[in-house]
Design a protein around this motif. Structure first.
Motif, PDB file in Angstrom:
ATOM      1  N   ARG A 420       0.815  -1.205   0.000  1.00  0.00           N
ATOM      2  CA  ARG A 420       0.000   0.000   0.000  1.00  0.00           C
ATOM      3  C   ARG A 420       0.851   1.259   0.000  1.00  0.00           C
ATOM      4  N   GLU A 421       2.080   1.151   0.461  1.00  0.00           N
ATOM      5  CA  GLU A 421       2.933   2.329   0.575  1.00  0.00           C
ATOM      6  C   GLU A 421       3.258   2.927  -0.796  1.00  0.00           C
ATOM      7  N   LYS A 422       3.183   2.095  -1.825  1.00  0.00           N
ATOM      8  CA  LYS A 422       3.386   2.634  -3.170  1.00  0.00           C
ATOM      9  C   LYS A 422       2.303   3.664  -3.496  1.00  0.00           C
ATOM     10  N   GLU A 423       1.065   3.368  -3.109  1.00  0.00           N
ATOM     11  CA  GLU A 423      -0.028   4.320  -3.317  1.00  0.00           C
ATOM     12  C   GLU A 423       0.188   5.571  -2.473  1.00  0.00           C
ATOM     13  N   VAL A 424       0.673   5.379  -1.239  1.00  0.00           N
ATOM     14  CA  VAL A 424       0.948   6.520  -0.365  1.00  0.00           C
ATOM     15  C   VAL A 424       2.003   7.418  -1.001  1.00  0.00           C
ATOM     16  N   ALA A 425       3.050   6.809  -1.543  1.00  0.00           N
ATOM     17  CA  ALA A 425       4.127   7.588  -2.163  1.00  0.00           C
ATOM     18  C   ALA A 425       3.603   8.406  -3.339  1.00  0.00           C
ATOM     19  N   GLU A 426       2.757   7.768  -4.152  1.00  0.00           N
ATOM     20  CA  GLU A 426       2.195   8.477  -5.302  1.00  0.00           C
ATOM     21  C   GLU A 426       1.310   9.637  -4.858  1.00  0.00           C
ATOM     22  N   ARG A 427       0.503   9.425  -3.824  1.00  0.00           N
ATOM     23  CA  ARG A 427      -0.394  10.484  -3.336  1.00  0.00           C
ATOM     24  C   ARG A 427       0.415  11.641  -2.762  1.00  0.00           C
ATOM     25  N   MET A 428       1.462  11.326  -1.976  1.00  0.00           N
ATOM     26  CA  MET A 428       2.268  12.386  -1.374  1.00  0.00           C
ATOM     27  C   MET A 428       2.979  13.202  -2.438  1.00  0.00           C
ATOM     28  N   GLU A 429       3.470  12.551  -3.489  1.00  0.00           N
ATOM     29  CA  GLU A 429       4.134  13.283  -4.569  1.00  0.00           C
ATOM     30  C   GLU A 429       3.143  14.181  -5.301  1.00  0.00           C
ATOM     31  N   ARG A 430       1.928  13.686  -5.462  1.00  0.00           N
ATOM     32  CA  ARG A 430       0.909  14.479  -6.142  1.00  0.00           C
ATOM     33  C   ARG A 430       0.557  15.710  -5.313  1.00  0.00           C
ATOM     34  N   LEU A 431       0.366  15.534  -4.009  1.00  0.00           N
ATOM     35  CA  LEU A 431       0.020  16.664  -3.145  1.00  0.00           C
ATOM     36  C   LEU A 431       1.156  17.673  -3.077  1.00  0.00           C
ATOM     37  N   ARG A 432       2.378  17.162  -3.007  1.00  0.00           N
ATOM     38  CA  ARG A 432       3.517  18.089  -2.956  1.00  0.00           C
ATOM     39  C   ARG A 432       3.627  18.868  -4.262  1.00  0.00           C
ATOM     40  N   GLY A 433       3.315  18.184  -5.373  1.00  0.00           N
ATOM     41  CA  GLY A 433       3.350  18.871  -6.658  1.00  0.00           C
ATOM     42  C   GLY A 433       2.296  19.943  -6.766  1.00  0.00           C
ATOM     43  N   GLU A 434       1.095  19.641  -6.239  1.00  0.00           N
ATOM     44  CA  GLU A 434       0.035  20.632  -6.247  1.00  0.00           C
ATOM     45  C   GLU A 434       0.385  21.824  -5.360  1.00  0.00           C
ATOM     46  N   GLY A 435       1.000  21.520  -4.223  1.00  0.00           N
ATOM     47  CA  GLY A 435       1.373  22.611  -3.326  1.00  0.00           C
ATOM     48  C   GLY A 435       2.392  23.544  -3.958  1.00  0.00           C
ATOM     49  N   GLU A 436       3.346  22.942  -4.677  1.00  0.00           N
ATOM     50  CA  GLU A 436       4.369  23.768  -5.325  1.00  0.00           C
ATOM     51  C   GLU A 436       3.773  24.625  -6.444  1.00  0.00           C
ATOM     52  N   SER A 437       2.759  24.078  -7.118  1.00  0.00           N
ATOM     53  CA  SER A 437       2.149  24.823  -8.229  1.00  0.00           C
ATOM     54  C   SER A 437       1.325  26.020  -7.760  1.00  0.00           C
ATOM     55  N   THR A 438       0.878  25.983  -6.487  1.00  0.00           N
ATOM     56  CA  THR A 438       0.073  27.078  -5.967  1.00  0.00           C
ATOM     57  C   THR A 438       0.934  28.163  -5.323  1.00  0.00           C
ATOM     58  N   GLN A 439       2.237  27.875  -5.150  1.00  0.00           N
ATOM     59  CA  GLN A 439       3.090  28.875  -4.524  1.00  0.00           C
ATOM     60  C   GLN A 439       3.407  29.971  -5.530  1.00  0.00           C
ATOM     61  N   PRO A 440       3.494  31.236  -5.043  1.00  0.00           N
ATOM     62  CA  PRO A 440       3.783  32.359  -5.940  1.00  0.00           C
ATOM     63  C   PRO A 440       5.192  32.265  -6.496  1.00  0.00           C
TER      64      PRO A 440
END
Length: 440
Positions: A420-440
């Motif tokens: 299951r940790e593979k899914e966790v890794a993918e989700r965390m990378e996606r969230l981190r990517g979204e967070g970076e895209s919203t930063q000014p």
């Protein structure tokens, strides 16, 4: 007169147990222990060079510690003296040392003092040996079934060479038995005796590497027949001549921790068959099932963690079942738990994450809690800025808001690609990517 003396000696020899009669008398007669006595090994080199110092022989029962001591005394042409530490005190130790000194002063050989079960000596008894060991008055050979680094005084261990004897394997035990069957002088070679191969193999397996136990069982089997008749020992006779093997286990000693280590490492290595075997060994030896259950609960987080979070639930359920049910039925719960953990995907990210974070807490600069994360529920908290600017993640449609939770940039949790940790890794990378895209 000599004829009667020979008969008397033969009768005395025959009255001795077979295991004693069949003891090797020369180095090359010793079966097994190649790791100690093999060509080029230290003990053989010491003996061939005539530079034998005091030694400690460490190994389970029946591996030939006493036999090896006698063979060494014979090879080195030393006077042999023997003590059993379980049944003697300071008086007997001093007497043995005095005799060794007197014998040496009178021009005799140096004494090889063999102390069996030396771990039974207390600290003062062990200390008595030290001066004569250091002077070379005696060559000490101590035999112990316990780890000498725990059971013996450090000064005694430091002045001795330590040799670990391993249990004989099945083929070596069979060789010992066949030698006793064929030997006409010390064994049963003069008898009208046949022993089937499956009987020999059975005794070799059931003795658990203990040659003395195998020879004793063979002697019982042979002596149970009338002397005037041919003796035929088959597997059924062998089965009636040896007790069910007792599993050696000390709940506070090496065996306890070695078996627990084997269980843990087998589960970590995803080998369910090995793990079940070690579980069975622990249960047969009388291990506390609650100890096993505790180890399973720890293992579920230490070696599986987020790769299969249900493993912790299973292990915890096993622990509760052990408390409620107890043995013998809880062996089924333990078996289920071991199989689940052994076959689950593995990850130690839980372990490495907390270890790295605690290391930073101990060794690094203390990081202050950011103001927007501080508790703002008490009166006056908001007036000093606590909670100001905090964004509630559930108010966001994604359930995620990119904001500062730690004032330093660090990565403790590194999800693996397992389970299951593979899914966790993918989700965390996606969230981190979204967070970076919203930063000014």
């Amino acid at each position: 007169m000599d004829l009667f003396a020979d008969i008397e000696r033969e009768n005395v020899e025959r009255s001795r147990p077979l295991a004693e009669r069949m003891r090797p008398r020369q180095l090359d007669e010793v079966i097994g222990q190649e790791t100690v006595l093999g060509e080029g090994k230290l003990l053989r080199r010491m003996l061939l060079a005539g530079r034998l110092g005091s030694i400690i022989l460490y190994g389970p029962p029946g591996t030939g510690k006493t036999t090896l001591a006698r063979v060494i005394a014979q090879h080195s042409q030393s006077r042999f003296a023997e003590l059993n530490a379980a049944g003697c005190g300071v008086k007997e130790v001093r007497a043995a040392l005095d005799e060794a000194r007197d014998h040496l002063r009178s021009g005799g050989e140096r004494t090889l003092l063999f102390v069996d079960e030396i771990h039974h000596f207390n600290r003062s008894q062990q200390d008595i040996l030290l001066p004569d060991v250091e002077k070379g008055t005696v060559t000490l050979i101590g035999a112990t079934t316990l780890n000498p680094f725990f059971a013996l005084n450090a000064p005694l261990v430091s002045r001795s060479q330590l040799f670990m004897l391993e249990p004989l394997d099945i083929e070596q035990i069979e060789q010992v038995l066949k030698r006793a069957i064929a030997d006409k002088a010390r064994g049963f070679g003069k008898l009208d005796l046949t022993v089937t191969d499956d009987a020999v193999h059975f005794l070799a397996v059931m003795c658990d590497g203990d040659a003395r136990r195998a020879l004793t069982a063979l002697e019982i089997a042979v002596n149970s027949f009338p002397e005037s008749k041919p003796i035929h020992v088959d597997k059924s006779v062998a089965e009636d001549s040896i007790q069910r093997k007792a599993i050696v286990h000390d709940p506070s000693g090496d065996e306890h921790y070695d078996l627990a280590s084997a269980l843990i490492k087998s589960m970590r290595g995803s080998d369910p068959d090995a793990a079940i075997y070690w579980l069975a060994r622990m249960l047969e030896a009388g291990e506390d099932p609650r100890f096993i259950a505790r180890r399973l609960i720890i293992f579920a987080s230490e070696d599986i963690g987020q790769a299969d979070p249900t493993s912790l639930l299973v292990a915890e359920a096993v622990g509760r079942a052990v408390d409620v049910i107890g043995l013998p039925e809880c062996q089924l719960n333990l078996s289920q738990g071991v199989l689940h953990l052994a076959t689950a995907p593995k990850s130690n990210s839980t372990t490495t994450a907390i270890a790295a974070a605690r290391k930073d807490v101990r060794e690094g600069r203390t990081v202050a809690v950011p103001k927007h994360l501080r508790d703002a529920h008490y009166a006056g908290a908001k007036e000093i800025g606590h909670g100001e600017g905090y964004q509630y993640p559930h108010n966001d449609p994604r359930g995620f808001v990119e904001q500062e939770y730690l004032s330093v940039s660090v990565r403790y949790y590194e999800p693996t690609e397992h389970g299951r940790e593979k899914e966790v890794a993918e989700r965390m990378e996606r969230l981190r990517g979204e967070g970076e895209s919203t930063q000014p």
